[in-house]
Design a protein around this motif. Sequence first.
Motif, PDB file in Angstrom:
ATOM      1  N   VAL A 163       0.838  -1.206   0.000  1.00 11.98           N
ATOM      2  CA  VAL A 163       0.000   0.000   0.000  1.00 11.98           C
ATOM      3  C   VAL A 163       0.870   1.251   0.000  1.00 11.98           C
ATOM      4  O   VAL A 163       0.607   2.209  -0.738  1.00 11.98           O
ATOM      5  CB  VAL A 163      -0.965  -0.017   1.202  1.00 11.98           C
ATOM      6  N   ARG A 164       1.920   1.265   0.815  1.00  8.46           N
ATOM      7  CA  ARG A 164       2.792   2.447   0.882  1.00  8.46           C
ATOM      8  C   ARG A 164       3.537   2.690  -0.435  1.00  8.46           C
ATOM      9  O   ARG A 164       3.701   3.836  -0.853  1.00  8.46           O
ATOM     10  CB  ARG A 164       3.783   2.309   2.039  1.00  8.46           C
ATOM     11  N   VAL A 165       3.964   1.623  -1.070  1.00  9.10           N
ATOM     12  CA  VAL A 165       4.610   1.768  -2.379  1.00  9.10           C
ATOM     13  C   VAL A 165       3.632   2.389  -3.373  1.00  9.10           C
ATOM     14  O   VAL A 165       3.971   3.338  -4.099  1.00  9.10           O
ATOM     15  CB  VAL A 165       5.121   0.403  -2.903  1.00  9.10           C
ATOM     16  N   CYS A 166       2.425   1.871  -3.394  1.00 11.32           N
ATOM     17  CA  CYS A 166       1.415   2.390  -4.325  1.00 11.32           C
ATOM     18  C   CYS A 166       1.092   3.852  -4.031  1.00 11.32           C
ATOM     19  O   CYS A 166       1.036   4.682  -4.955  1.00 11.32           O
ATOM     20  CB  CYS A 166       0.149   1.543  -4.256  1.00 11.32           C
ATOM     21  N   ALA A 185       5.001   1.738  -9.641  1.00 13.41           N
ATOM     22  CA  ALA A 185       4.464   1.082  -8.444  1.00 13.41           C
ATOM     23  C   ALA A 185       4.162  -0.378  -8.728  1.00 13.41           C
ATOM     24  O   ALA A 185       4.505  -1.264  -7.929  1.00 13.41           O
ATOM     25  CB  ALA A 185       3.201   1.801  -7.977  1.00 13.41           C
ATOM     26  N   VAL A 186       3.544  -0.645  -9.861  1.00 12.97           N
ATOM     27  CA  VAL A 186       3.182  -2.022 -10.225  1.00 12.97           C
ATOM     28  C   VAL A 186       4.426  -2.885 -10.393  1.00 12.97           C
ATOM     29  O   VAL A 186       4.484  -4.020  -9.913  1.00 12.97           O
ATOM     30  CB  VAL A 186       2.323  -2.039 -11.515  1.00 12.97           C
ATOM     31  N   LEU A 191       7.932  -7.173  -8.135  1.00 20.76           N
ATOM     32  CA  LEU A 191       9.229  -7.651  -7.645  1.00 20.76           C
ATOM     33  C   LEU A 191       9.147  -8.081  -6.180  1.00 20.76           C
ATOM     34  O   LEU A 191       9.729  -9.102  -5.785  1.00 20.76           O
ATOM     35  CB  LEU A 191      10.286  -6.554  -7.804  1.00 20.76           C
ATOM     36  N   LEU A 192       8.436  -7.306  -5.379  1.00 20.29           N
ATOM     37  CA  LEU A 192       8.293  -7.633  -3.956  1.00 20.29           C
ATOM     38  C   LEU A 192       7.557  -8.970  -3.769  1.00 20.29           C
ATOM     39  O   LEU A 192       7.957  -9.805  -2.960  1.00 20.29           O
ATOM     40  CB  LEU A 192       7.521  -6.517  -3.239  1.00 20.29           C
TER      41      LEU A 192
END
Length: 198
Positions: A163-166, A185-186, A191-192
């Motif tokens: 959520v924070r990355v997005c 972001a995607v 990758l995560l």
Amino acid sequence: MSTTPLTRALRGPSPAPKSAPIDAFRMAKSWFLAGRRVDMQQLAAELGVSRATLYRWCGSREQLLGEVIWSLNERALNETRARSRGTGRALMTRVLEKSLASIRSFEALQKFVAEDAEYALRIITSKQSVVQARLIEWTSDFLRAEIELRDDIDVTDFAYVIVRVCESFVWSDMITGAPPATDKAVKIVDLLIAAAEK
């Protein structure tokens, strides 16, 4: 995050057709979609109740707006998920790709953020936010349903990171001044997840 009569009405069994907290929510939602400022005093007057009653129902203007914004996000996320093909990581990244792009192009939300970016981001992305908390919960449920994570990874913590990355890339123009980059972001989320899968 405090629980209000509105939160209980939205999350509990189906409310009665004329449940006052739900009326406040529906009116605020219609104003938000129309680009009208959700003013608590005006809302209370329209509903024929005191401001004190309205605040008791909804907690605060921030919480009410959070519920409104989350309801719109949740519907879009669920509809996108239902229309998307695939499973696992591919499904999750596909849903995120479509959803993040639609969030940035959603006119009512754009107008809300443009009027007062700092206030809007506090409602949408802060740790006290109804929106962020529900989005973490939604993402956790999606992960549990679609991704088999390594045993050493906590699902809720991982959902928080996603959520924070997005948020960072969707609202980057408001946070750092960089143009929004939902595609980045995607890619990072993909990758995560790849690193976190069993």
